[in-house]
Write a protein that holds these residues in place. Structure first.
Motif, PDB file in Angstrom:
ATOM      1  N   ARG A  12     -38.858  20.679 -31.451  1.00  0.00           N
ATOM      2  CA  ARG A  12     -39.425  19.428 -31.980  1.00  0.00           C
ATOM      3  C   ARG A  12     -38.343  18.407 -32.298  1.00  0.00           C
ATOM      4  N   LYS A  13     -37.149  18.880 -32.662  1.00  0.00           N
ATOM      5  CA  LYS A  13     -36.042  17.947 -32.921  1.00  0.00           C
ATOM      6  C   LYS A  13     -35.570  17.296 -31.624  1.00  0.00           C
ATOM      7  N   ILE A  14     -35.585  18.068 -30.540  1.00  0.00           N
ATOM      8  CA  ILE A  14     -35.166  17.518 -29.254  1.00  0.00           C
ATOM      9  C   ILE A  14     -36.202  16.515 -28.727  1.00  0.00           C
ATOM     10  N   HIS A  15     -37.478  16.784 -28.988  1.00  0.00           N
ATOM     11  CA  HIS A  15     -38.565  15.926 -28.502  1.00  0.00           C
ATOM     12  C   HIS A  15     -39.404  15.450 -29.690  1.00  0.00           C
ATOM     13  N   PRO A  16     -38.865  14.547 -30.503  1.00  0.00           N
ATOM     14  CA  PRO A  16     -39.587  14.112 -31.717  1.00  0.00           C
ATOM     15  C   PRO A  16     -40.900  13.391 -31.423  1.00  0.00           C
ATOM     16  N   ASN A  17     -41.037  12.850 -30.219  1.00  0.00           N
ATOM     17  CA  ASN A  17     -42.240  12.079 -29.894  1.00  0.00           C
ATOM     18  C   ASN A  17     -43.305  12.915 -29.183  1.00  0.00           C
ATOM     19  N   LYS A  18     -43.050  14.205 -29.055  1.00  0.00           N
ATOM     20  CA  LYS A  18     -44.000  15.081 -28.373  1.00  0.00           C
ATOM     21  C   LYS A  18     -44.716  15.975 -29.389  1.00  0.00           C
ATOM     22  N   THR A  19     -45.879  16.463 -29.005  1.00  0.00           N
ATOM     23  CA  THR A  19     -46.647  17.342 -29.891  1.00  0.00           C
ATOM     24  C   THR A  19     -46.096  18.771 -29.853  1.00  0.00           C
ATOM     25  N   GLY A  20     -46.507  19.555 -30.822  1.00  0.00           N
ATOM     26  CA  GLY A  20     -46.083  20.952 -30.866  1.00  0.00           C
ATOM     27  C   GLY A  20     -46.569  21.725 -29.659  1.00  0.00           C
ATOM     28  N   LYS A  21     -47.784  21.436 -29.177  1.00  0.00           N
ATOM     29  CA  LYS A  21     -48.314  22.128 -28.002  1.00  0.00           C
ATOM     30  C   LYS A  21     -47.484  21.807 -26.759  1.00  0.00           C
ATOM     31  N   TRP A  22     -47.067  20.544 -26.655  1.00  0.00           N
ATOM     32  CA  TRP A  22     -46.259  20.146 -25.493  1.00  0.00           C
ATOM     33  C   TRP A  22     -44.928  20.903 -25.502  1.00  0.00           C
ATOM     34  N   VAL A  23     -44.315  20.985 -26.686  1.00  0.00           N
ATOM     35  CA  VAL A  23     -43.051  21.707 -26.827  1.00  0.00           C
ATOM     36  C   VAL A  23     -43.238  23.192 -26.475  1.00  0.00           C
ATOM     37  N   GLN A  81     -43.461  30.653 -22.278  1.00  0.00           N
ATOM     38  CA  GLN A  81     -44.363  30.956 -21.169  1.00  0.00           C
ATOM     39  C   GLN A  81     -44.700  32.443 -21.152  1.00  0.00           C
ATOM     40  N   MET A  82     -45.608  32.809 -20.283  1.00  0.00           N
ATOM     41  CA  MET A  82     -45.994  34.209 -20.139  1.00  0.00           C
ATOM     42  C   MET A  82     -45.165  34.845 -19.029  1.00  0.00           C
ATOM     43  N   ILE A  83     -44.457  35.927 -19.382  1.00  0.00           N
ATOM     44  CA  ILE A  83     -43.650  36.665 -18.415  1.00  0.00           C
ATOM     45  C   ILE A  83     -43.979  38.147 -18.564  1.00  0.00           C
ATOM     46  N   ASP A  84     -44.469  38.739 -17.502  1.00  0.00           N
ATOM     47  CA  ASP A  84     -44.891  40.143 -17.525  1.00  0.00           C
ATOM     48  C   ASP A  84     -45.904  40.355 -18.650  1.00  0.00           C
ATOM     49  N   ASN A  85     -45.565  41.189 -19.629  1.00  0.00           N
ATOM     50  CA  ASN A  85     -46.503  41.480 -20.714  1.00  0.00           C
ATOM     51  C   ASN A  85     -46.256  40.624 -21.950  1.00  0.00           C
ATOM     52  N   ARG A  86     -45.308  39.712 -21.869  1.00  0.00           N
ATOM     53  CA  ARG A  86     -44.990  38.867 -23.013  1.00  0.00           C
ATOM     54  C   ARG A  86     -45.740  37.543 -22.909  1.00  0.00           C
ATOM     55  N   ASN A  87     -46.576  37.270 -23.917  1.00  0.00           N
ATOM     56  CA  ASN A  87     -47.336  36.018 -23.913  1.00  0.00           C
ATOM     57  C   ASN A  87     -46.491  34.822 -24.338  1.00  0.00           C
ATOM     58  N   TRP A  88     -45.559  35.058 -25.256  1.00  0.00           N
ATOM     59  CA  TRP A  88     -44.730  33.977 -25.767  1.00  0.00           C
ATOM     60  C   TRP A  88     -43.265  34.327 -25.559  1.00  0.00           C
TER      61      TRP A  88
END
Length: 599
Positions: free
Chosen positions: A428-439, A445-452
């Motif tokens: 959020r500090k890098i992208h102060p004008n973006k929403t939390g969902k966008w960040v 992302q989802m990789i194999d069995n990891r959702n986050w």
């Protein structure tokens, strides 16, 4: 340099040395010293030690260890000599000789982890380091045959985890009182005359050690005399400190025999445990009054070596009862918790214990680790995601591996949650004008069995941040009480190396596949060896990053192999940690003295 073989004189170059033959000859002598000391044959011990320090094989091996294998090979002493060339190494081999003189050490101040104060190091010259390595080769097997079974610090084949394992075994079936003690400025206060008398060796080595102890240190161009202590930073200093503290455990057990009480003398000896790691130790007994008497006794014993307990770090506590039960030792918290009779094990008589002994990372260790992660994230506020991952992964991996032998799953999950929140704020500090969902969509992302998974956006090979929780919990098997790498059971020790906490998965797999042997020279890996991962077919010639194309070599064997296989460049002065993304992307991996406490 020339070497006499039979009646002929052969001129050798560094690259021509048969290291397999050298190591076998030295180890054969060390094994004989160990065996002679075990059977009490003093005359044979002295003769073999004299033979070893004069041996060409031992001298060349000592030079290799400090100029090629050691991570401090680029650190200069007061003479400014560092990073020796092969020709200079051969010249140094010819110069090594016991004497009665030594140059002062160079004072270097390094910060203590988690504190504002600094620790003084004394860096000897390259010549003195090589000579210390040679003397250590002769003394260590003798003292490994003498050292007490519950001494674990700065000894080959032993680690923090073995000390913690010994504490667990002492507390497993009974709640007890514990004296958690620390020796004040142990390395700086050891009495020289008492230490020299205790070393018990032939005069030439004794004179040389005295010269090192009395050489002084150069700090800010000023010569400071050293009338006491063994300067930290020397090759032989940890061994000298262990020799100075040898006898603590036996002294406490003898003291217990003299105390009035129930049971035979043998039972009274077994009822008390003293477990030491360097200058930190604990004394464990079920009676508080006995613990107090042991504290007074060990305080008097230490005065005989010019040492004293550090009052601020010496505490008496109970493992189960009281306002603050349990204690911290080597970054671990050891405590017993009351539980129902169906949720615990039984004692040796089959009766329910009513408690469980739980060992976790200490609160101080957890906080120090989080502060380090926080500092890395805060200092990379404008860095690309892959750079941040590269800096975080080694810290997470090392800390998780160190605590992977105890009850750490809950702590690991908490650390991952805290780090997730910190990384979310970073985004959020890098992208102060973006929403939390966008960040979140950009950096997770989802990789194999990891959702986050905190990972880069790459369809083929995303770089991802490892988690603490993905480190499996595997109980550590404590080393046998009086076992030593010099006892000749190399299969036992090479097998243990792959199972030590902190050994990366790749190294463990390669050790198992190679049956604990170097793929180049065929010798078994030993505790002091530096191992590196090599590509059988170099990457510069199309070699792949697959396990089939990887092998584990000694560092010096890796040097020889790299010089002869046409690889681009040289890794002789390079140390590369395990790839941060967990992929097979680095040809060199340093692992040495695995299982030791975090610095």
């Amino acid at each position: 340099m020339s070497k006499t073989v039979g009646n002929n004189t052969v001129r050798l170059e560094w690259r021509d040395i048969d290291w397999k033959k050298v190591e076998r000859q030295v180890f054969r002598l060390q094994k004989r010293i160990y065996q002679a000391e075990r059977r009490g044959d003093v005359k044979t011990v002295r003769g073999l030690q004299k033979l070893l320090v004069k041996s060409w094989s031992a001298r060349v091996l000592a030079v290799r260890r400090v100029t090629q294998d050691n991570q401090g090979k680029k650190t200069a002493g007061v003479d400014g000599v560092k990073a020796l060339s092969p020709k200079a190494r051969m010249s140094l081999v010819g110069q090594l000789k016991l004497g009665s003189k030594a140059k002062p050490a160079r004072r270097v101040w390094i910060p203590k982890p988690g504190r504002d104060e600094k620790r003084p190091l004394g860096i000897p010259t390259m010549y003195d380091r090589a000579l210390q390595a040679l003397v250590k080769m002769a003394l260590e097997p003798q003292w490994e045959a003498r050292f007490e079974p519950n001494s674990y610090g700065f000894r080959p084949g032993r680690s923090c985890h073995n000390a913690i394992g010994a504490i667990f075994l002492s507390l497993r079936f009974k709640s007890k009182w514990v004296l958690d003690a620390d020796i004040a400025k142990c390395f700086d206060k050891i009495d020289h005359s008492k230490l020299l008398n205790k070393i018990d060796t032939f005069p030439a080595i004794r004179r040389q050690i005295r010269a090192w102890l009395k050489a002084g240190v150069i700090d800010s161009r000023q010569l400071i005399p050293t009338d006491e202590g063994t300067p930290q930073g020397g090759v032989i200093s940890p061994l000298l400190a262990n020799i100075a503290l040898h006898g603590m455990e036996e002294s406490i057990k003898d003291f217990m025999e003299e105390l009035p009480g129930k049971g035979s003398r043998i039972k009274r000896r077994k009822a008390v445990s003293l477990i030491r790691y360097a200058d930190d130790f604990v004394i464990i007994h079920e009676n508080k009054d006995v613990i107090i008497k042991c504290r007074d006794h060990i305080s008097e014993w230490l005065k005989g070596m010019g040492l004293e307990l550090k009052e601020a770090k010496t505490h008496i506590t109970h493992t189960l009862e009281g306002d603050k039960p349990g204690f911290d030792f080597l970054g671990f918290n050891i405590r017993q918790h009351k539980v129902g009779k169906y949720k615990t094990g039984s004692n040796t008589y089959g009766k329910p214990l009513g408690f469980k002994t739980i060992i976790k990372p200490s609160k101080k260790a957890i906080n120090t680790h989080y502060q380090k992660l926080k500092q890395i994230v805060d200092s990379h506020i404008s860095a690309p995601q892959e750079v941040l991952i590269n800096h975080l992964n080694p810290v997470i991996r090392g800390w998780s591996n160190y605590y992977s032998t105890v009850v750490s799953k809950e702590v690991f999950s908490q650390m991952d949650n805290l780090l997730y929140q910190k990384l979310a704020r970073w985004g959020r500090k890098i992208h102060p004008n973006k929403t939390g969902k966008w960040v979140a969509r950009k950096y997770w992302q989802m990789i194999d069995n990891r959702n986050w998974a905190f990972a880069t956006r790459s369809e083929s090979n995303p770089m991802q941040l490892r988690t603490h929780a993905e480190t499996p919990i595997i109980r550590h098997i404590k080393v046998k009480g009086e076992a030593s790498p010099y006892d000749g059971n190399l299969k036992y020790w090479s097998t243990r190396m792959g199972k030590q906490p902190g050994v990366p998965t790749r190294v463990s797999k390669l050790l198992k596949r190679q049956k604990g042997k170097c793929a180049h020279c065929g010798l078994r890996f030993r505790e002091e060896d530096v191992m590196e991962i090599d590509h059988v077919i170099p990457k510069s010639k199309g070699g792949k990053n697959t396990y089939k194309n990887l092998q584990l070599l000694h560092r010096h064997c890796h040097d020889v192999k790299t010089a002869s296989d046409g690889s681009l460049g040289s890794h002789d002065n390079q140390v590369v940690e395990e790839p941060d993304d967990g992929k097979l992307s680095s040809p060199v991996l340093k692992t040495s003295r695995v299982g030791d406490c975090p610095a």
